[in-house]
Design an enzyme around this catalytic site. Structure first.
Site, PDB file in Angstrom:
ATOM      1  N   HIS B   6     111.920 -20.986 126.314  1.00 27.89           N
ATOM      2  CA  HIS B   6     111.923 -22.325 126.910  1.00 27.89           C
ATOM      3  C   HIS B   6     111.325 -23.346 125.944  1.00 27.89           C
ATOM      4  O   HIS B   6     110.134 -23.633 125.976  1.00 27.89           O
ATOM      5  CB  HIS B   6     111.145 -22.299 128.228  1.00 27.89           C
ATOM      6  CG  HIS B   6     111.241 -23.543 129.047  1.00 27.89           C
ATOM      7  ND1 HIS B   6     110.682 -23.656 130.299  1.00 27.89           N
ATOM      8  CD2 HIS B   6     111.835 -24.745 128.807  1.00 27.89           C
ATOM      9  CE1 HIS B   6     110.913 -24.859 130.790  1.00 27.89           C
ATOM     10  NE2 HIS B   6     111.603 -25.540 129.900  1.00 27.89           N
ATOM     11  N   HIS B   8     112.357 -27.323 124.165  1.00 25.67           N
ATOM     12  CA  HIS B   8     113.266 -28.478 124.227  1.00 25.67           C
ATOM     13  C   HIS B   8     113.155 -29.289 122.931  1.00 25.67           C
ATOM     14  O   HIS B   8     112.089 -29.364 122.320  1.00 25.67           O
ATOM     15  CB  HIS B   8     112.905 -29.393 125.401  1.00 25.67           C
ATOM     16  CG  HIS B   8     113.030 -28.758 126.747  1.00 25.67           C
ATOM     17  ND1 HIS B   8     114.236 -28.357 127.260  1.00 25.67           N
ATOM     18  CD2 HIS B   8     112.107 -28.464 127.691  1.00 25.67           C
ATOM     19  CE1 HIS B   8     114.035 -27.840 128.473  1.00 25.67           C
ATOM     20  NE2 HIS B   8     112.756 -27.883 128.751  1.00 25.67           N
ATOM     21  N   ALA B  71     114.464 -31.988 128.479  1.00 27.74           N
ATOM     22  CA  ALA B  71     114.865 -31.858 129.879  1.00 27.74           C
ATOM     23  C   ALA B  71     114.785 -33.181 130.623  1.00 27.74           C
ATOM     24  O   ALA B  71     115.693 -33.550 131.376  1.00 27.74           O
ATOM     25  CB  ALA B  71     113.990 -30.813 130.569  1.00 27.74           C
ATOM     26  N   HIS B 179     116.716 -26.307 135.954  1.00 29.65           N
ATOM     27  CA  HIS B 179     115.744 -27.260 135.400  1.00 29.65           C
ATOM     28  C   HIS B 179     116.130 -28.672 135.816  1.00 29.65           C
ATOM     29  O   HIS B 179     117.161 -29.182 135.394  1.00 29.65           O
ATOM     30  CB  HIS B 179     115.699 -27.142 133.869  1.00 29.65           C
ATOM     31  CG  HIS B 179     114.398 -27.605 133.268  1.00 29.65           C
ATOM     32  ND1 HIS B 179     113.819 -28.823 133.564  1.00 29.65           N
ATOM     33  CD2 HIS B 179     113.559 -26.997 132.392  1.00 29.65           C
ATOM     34  CE1 HIS B 179     112.677 -28.932 132.881  1.00 29.65           C
ATOM     35  NE2 HIS B 179     112.491 -27.843 132.183  1.00 29.65           N
ATOM     36  N   TYR B 195     109.438 -31.293 138.481  1.00 36.52           N
ATOM     37  CA  TYR B 195     109.735 -30.006 137.835  1.00 36.52           C
ATOM     38  C   TYR B 195     109.289 -28.854 138.739  1.00 36.52           C
ATOM     39  O   TYR B 195     110.039 -27.903 138.991  1.00 36.52           O
ATOM     40  CB  TYR B 195     108.993 -29.878 136.507  1.00 36.52           C
ATOM     41  CG  TYR B 195     109.617 -30.579 135.328  1.00 36.52           C
ATOM     42  CD1 TYR B 195     110.471 -31.663 135.488  1.00 36.52           C
ATOM     43  CD2 TYR B 195     109.323 -30.177 134.030  1.00 36.52           C
ATOM     44  CE1 TYR B 195     111.016 -32.306 134.385  1.00 36.52           C
ATOM     45  CE2 TYR B 195     109.868 -30.815 132.929  1.00 36.52           C
ATOM     46  CZ  TYR B 195     110.708 -31.880 133.105  1.00 36.52           C
ATOM     47  OH  TYR B 195     111.237 -32.511 132.010  1.00 36.52           O
ATOM     48  N   HIS B 224     108.589 -22.881 134.386  1.00 34.06           N
ATOM     49  CA  HIS B 224     107.248 -23.252 134.873  1.00 34.06           C
ATOM     50  C   HIS B 224     106.723 -22.186 135.828  1.00 34.06           C
ATOM     51  O   HIS B 224     106.224 -22.500 136.918  1.00 34.06           O
ATOM     52  CB  HIS B 224     107.273 -24.634 135.548  1.00 34.06           C
ATOM     53  CG  HIS B 224     108.212 -25.577 134.869  1.00 34.06           C
ATOM     54  ND1 HIS B 224     109.387 -25.992 135.438  1.00 34.06           N
ATOM     55  CD2 HIS B 224     108.185 -26.125 133.630  1.00 34.06           C
ATOM     56  CE1 HIS B 224     110.035 -26.778 134.585  1.00 34.06           C
ATOM     57  NE2 HIS B 224     109.332 -26.881 133.480  1.00 34.06           N
ATOM     58  N   GLU B 285     107.359 -23.822 126.495  1.00 29.34           N
ATOM     59  CA  GLU B 285     107.836 -25.213 126.556  1.00 29.34           C
ATOM     60  C   GLU B 285     107.048 -26.078 125.585  1.00 29.34           C
ATOM     61  O   GLU B 285     106.631 -27.207 125.917  1.00 29.34           O
ATOM     62  CB  GLU B 285     107.779 -25.764 127.995  1.00 29.34           C
ATOM     63  CG  GLU B 285     108.733 -26.945 128.201  1.00 29.34           C
ATOM     64  CD  GLU B 285     108.854 -27.427 129.640  1.00 29.34           C
ATOM     65  OE1 GLU B 285     108.227 -26.862 130.542  1.00 29.34           O
ATOM     66  OE2 GLU B 285     109.620 -28.403 129.850  1.00 29.34           O
TER      67      GLU B 285
END
Lengths: 339, 339
Positions: B6, B8, B71, B179, B195, B224, B285
C-alpha cells in the site's frame, strides 16, 4: 459499586414500536401528527425489565445502569419535529417509569426530539429541561446525524446549528453520549456500521474543531469503545501532530470519554492500554447490539466486565475508576442517586 | 524479501495536481473536458521518488512497494466520466513510469475512472485492460463511494451496479483494494474519517451480502488495518452469529485481506492477534496519511514494520506470510515480478 453507563430500553412491549410505526405511516400519508401513544402498564414494564436487563445485571454484579430509550428506535430521520416530540416524550417517560420502579438500579438518560433538517432549538430544550427537572435524568443521547446515514445536516462543530444545544448541556450540568440511530442509507447497517462510523466521525470532529475551547466544561461520551479511534490511536496522534494541533490528551481527553462496549478481550485490552483510564467508563449496552454467547468463551459477547477483569492492561485502581469513579465525575447528577 | 502492498504516488510534481484543478474548474464552468495533461520528465519523477518513497524503503528494508496513484487525488466525486478517464489514464501512466524507472522496487496498481452517479462500465473496463495488458499492473483501487462522502450511489452488494466490475477483476486475475478518495461532506475529514469509515463500511457489506458466493475467486484488500473491524471483531463475530450467518472465517476471510496500516504498537498487536495471519498483508502507506515522527518512539508513526517486528502476537512464520507470501497469493501478477 459497578455502574454500566450504556443501557437501552430495548424490551418495551409491542405497542410502543407499533405506535411509532403508525405515527410515521400517518405522517407520510397526510403530514399529520399522531399524539396519543398507548398506555403501558407497570406489569408490562416489569415483564420486559426483570427477566432481561435486571436479571443480566444481577448475574454479572452490575448495580446501576444508566438507561435510555432504544437507540435505533430514536428514529430522528423519520417524521418531523412535532412527531418526534411526541415520540421522545413517550420514550423518555417509559425510561422514567423503569427508574421509578427500580430506583436503585436505573438512572435515566433522555433522547432528544431531533429531526432531520431541523436545528435543535426550543422543542429540544423544553424536553431536556423536563427530563432533568421533572424526571431526574442525568444525561442525554445526542444524535450527530439525525438524517439517518445521509449525513446531510451540519457537523458537530457548526456553531449556528449545535452551539445552542451545547449551552443547554452545560447549563443543565449533564453530559451527552454521541449516539446515532437508525440508517436509511443502504450502505450502512445501523448497528454494525452506522454506530461505529458515527463514533469515529464524532471523534475526528472533536479533534479538528474548537468546541472544547468554546465549551471547556462540556462532556461527551463516545460509545462502542470510541468507534475506530483507539485502534487508530497512533494515526490520530500523528495526524494531530501533522496538523499542528495539541496532543489528544490536551485537545480531546479533557472533554471526551469512551465506554467499554467492545465485545472481545483484545479490543478491551487495546482500549485500556491506549486511552487513559480516567477517560474510560464501564458499559455493556446489554440487550443491545449483540445478544449471543461466544462459543469460544461460553459467555455472552457483551459481558464486557469479564474482559476488564481479565485484562492485563488494568489494575485495581484503574478498574475502580472505570467501574464507578469516572461515571460519577462525568455525570454529576448521578452522585446523589449513588449516595 | 519484504513487499509493502500500500503505497501511493503522493510526490508528483506540481503540474500534476494543477492539471486536475484546471480540468475541474473548466468542467464546472462549461462542462467541457480538458484532455491534454502536462508532461512530466523522468528527472521530475526521480526527484519525487528517490528522496522520499525509495529512500524510506531502503532505510526500512522494504524491497518492493505496490504503488498506485494518490488516493485522495482520485477525486471521483468531481468531474464526470470523461474528465475522469483522462485523469485516471494520466495518473496511471505516471505510476507506470515509476515502475519502469525502478522495476525492482515498484509494481503498479491502477485507479479507475469511476464517477459519481455512473456505474463502472466500458470506460472503466477499458482502462483496466490497458493497465493490465499494456502497463503490467497487478491490481486496482476500487472506490466504494465515488460520491465523496455522500454515500449516495449503490453499496458494494448491488448486483446491477457492481457485479460487471467484479467480473472484470476475476477475468483479469487481479485483486482490488477498497479505497475511498476525497470527501466533499463536511462531516468527514478525508484521511482521518472517510478512509476509516469506508473500510468499516465495506467490511460489513461483505459480511452481510452474497458477493463471495457469487464470486468465490475474487479478492479484496481492506486498507488501514480494516478500519474499525478488527477492534470490533467480537461485535462482528457476535452479529454474524445473531444473524445466522457463517463465521467470519467462512463468510469473509476467504476473500478479504487486511493491510497493516495501523500506526501504533497496540493496534498492530490487536490486528495480528484477531485476524488470521493468512489474511494480513504488510503495508505502511508511506508518504501517505501520517508523516511525522512519534515523539514517544523516535520513529515515524507509519514505520509499521517496527511494530510487526516487535509484536508478541507474531512469530517468524507469521511474519514471512505477512511480509511476502500472502501478497504473492493475493496478487498473482506479482509473482513473475518477484521472480
Amino acid at each position: 459499586m459497578i455502574i454500566d453507563i450504556h443501557g437501552h430500553y430495548t424490551t418495551t412491549p409491542p405497542q410502543v414500536s407499533e405506535f411509532r410505526q403508525r405515527q410515521i405511516e400517518q405522517f407520510q400519508r397526510d403530514g399529520s401528527v399522531l399524539r396519543e401513544p398507548p398506555p403501558v402498564s407497570d406489569d408490562e414494564i416489569r415483564a420486559g425489565i426483570e427477566p432481561n436487563q435486571l436479571a443480566r445485571m444481577k448475574e454479572r454484579g452490575v448495580d446501576l445502569t444508566v438507561f435510555s430509550p432504544k437507540a435505533v428506535g430514536m428514529d430522528h430521520h423519520q417524521g418531523n419535529e412535532a412527531t418526534n416530540v411526541v415520540w421522545a416524550r413517550y420514550c423518555n417517560d417509559l425510561v422514567h417509569r423503569v427508574c421509578q420502579l427500580y430506583p436503585r438500579h436505573f438512572a435515566g438518560v433522555g433522547m432528544l426530539p431531533q429531526a432531520a433538517g431541523v436545528p435543535p432549538r426550543q422543542a429540544v430544550f423544553d424536553e431536556m429541561r423536563r427530563c432533568v427537572d421533572e424526571l431526574g435524568f442525568v444525561g442525554f443521547n445526542v444524535n450527530p446525524d439525525p438524517t439517518g446515514g445521509r449525513w446531510s445536516d451540519p457537523p458537530l462543530w457548526d456553531k449556528d446549528w449545535w452551539y445552542p444545544l451545547y449551552e443547554q448541556l452545560v447549563a443543565l450540568q449533564v453530559p451527552a453520549m454521541i449516539h446515532v440511530s437508525g440508517s436509511c442509507n443502504p450502505h450502512f447497517n445501523a448497528v454494525a456500521t452506522h454506530y461505529i462510523n458515527g463514533d469515529t466521525t464524532a471523534f475526528v470532529q472533536f479533534l479538528t474543531s474548537d468546541i472544547f475551547r468554546d465549551f471547556p466544561d462540556i462532556k461527551f461520551i463516545l460509545p462502542h469503545g470510541g468507534g475506530a479511534a483507539p485502534y487508530h490511536w497512533g494515526r490520530y496522534r500523528g495526524m494531530a501532530q501533522d496538523m499542528g494541533l495539541p496532543t489528544l490528551e490536551e485537545k480531546v481527553l479533557k472533554n471526551v470519554f469512551f465506554d467499554t462496549c467492545v465485545y472481545h478481550q483484545p479490543g478491551i485490552d487495546l482500549l485500556l492500554s491506549v486511552v487513559p483510564s480516567q477517560n474510560v467508563l464501564f458499559a455493556s449496552e446489554t440487550f443491545g447490539a449483540v445478544n449471543g454467547i461466544d462459543p469460544r468463551t461460553g459467555h455472552h459477547f457483551d459481558h464486557t466486565l469479564r474482559y476488564i477483569e481479565a485484562s492485563p492492561a488494568a489494575d485495581e485502581p484503574m478498574r475502580q475508576r472505570v467501574y464507578r469513579e469516572n461515571a460519577l465525575g462525568v455525570y454529576p447528577r448521578l452522585r446523589p442517586i449513588c449516595g
